[in-house]
Design an enzyme around this catalytic site. Structure first.
Site, PDB file in Angstrom:
ATOM      1  N   GLU A 199       0.898  -1.228   0.009  1.00  0.00           N
ATOM      2  CA  GLU A 199       0.125  -0.207   0.007  1.00  0.00           C
ATOM      3  C   GLU A 199       0.929   1.320  -0.140  1.00  0.00           C
ATOM      4  O   GLU A 199       0.628   2.124  -0.717  1.00  0.00           O
ATOM      5  CB  GLU A 199      -0.975  -0.127   1.340  1.00  0.00           C
ATOM      6  CG  GLU A 199      -1.777  -1.153   1.552  1.00  0.00           C
ATOM      7  CD  GLU A 199      -1.272  -2.419   2.247  1.00  0.00           C
ATOM      8  OE1 GLU A 199      -2.057  -3.206   2.645  1.00  0.00           O
ATOM      9  OE2 GLU A 199       0.155  -2.430   2.154  1.00  0.00           O
ATOM     10  N   CYS A 223       0.403   3.043   6.369  1.00  0.00           N
ATOM     11  CA  CYS A 223      -0.027   3.232   5.057  1.00  0.00           C
ATOM     12  C   CYS A 223      -0.916   4.165   5.054  1.00  0.00           C
ATOM     13  O   CYS A 223      -1.191   4.752   3.672  1.00  0.00           O
ATOM     14  CB  CYS A 223      -0.082   1.802   4.524  1.00  0.00           C
ATOM     15  SG  CYS A 223       1.213   0.724   4.459  1.00  0.00           S
TER      16      CYS A 223
END
Length: 142
Positions: A58, A89
């Site tokens: 991510e 993330c």
């Protein structure tokens, strides 16, 4: 979730997670889909093989989007990911301009699958020295 297309793309993210695990890394995978529905880029977790605790898929996609896409295009993208983004993330995604995230496992579900639970919390303290700390920050953000 919007239906069959989202499900198919989530299944691809899960397949990328399986590939990450087969490669000796934690089992997480993500892909970024453009406004036209085309897959722009795919990533797998590589935190073990890269010796980099930040090598989450991510985060890699958020960095790619921020670097490679104009804001309008980024806003029309969707990230499909095998697991809900962690705090690191999520912070990168908020700054990347990516328009939407669709995930398979929640963080809570993930922790339920871990025999040892999640990572231990790091003790933090603060805030302190507001008057001094605000000086370099004031006026930076519109």
């Amino acid at each position: 979730m919007s239906g069959a297309v989202d499900e198919a793309l989530l299944r691809r993210a899960i397949a990328l997670a399986a590939e990450a695990r087969e490669g000796g890394n934690p089992p997480f995978g993500s892909l970024l889909v453009g406004p036209d529905g085309a897959v722009l880029v795919e990533e797998r977790n590589s935190s073990i093989t890269d010796s980099d605790i930040t090598a989450h898929p991510e985060l890699k996609l958020a960095r790619w989007a921020a670097r490679e896409l104009d804001p309008e295009t980024a806003a029309g993208t969707t990230m499909y990911t095998s697991c809900e983004p962690c705090g690191m993330c999520a912070g990168a995604l908020a700054r990347s301009g990516i328009g939407r995230v669709v995930f398979a496992l929640s963080g809570e579900q993930l922790n339920g699958l871990k025999t040892g639970g999640g990572f231990p919390a790091v003790p933090t303290e603060g805030p302190f020295l507001f008057e001094e700390a605000r000086v370099p920050v004031e006026g930076y953000y519109p």
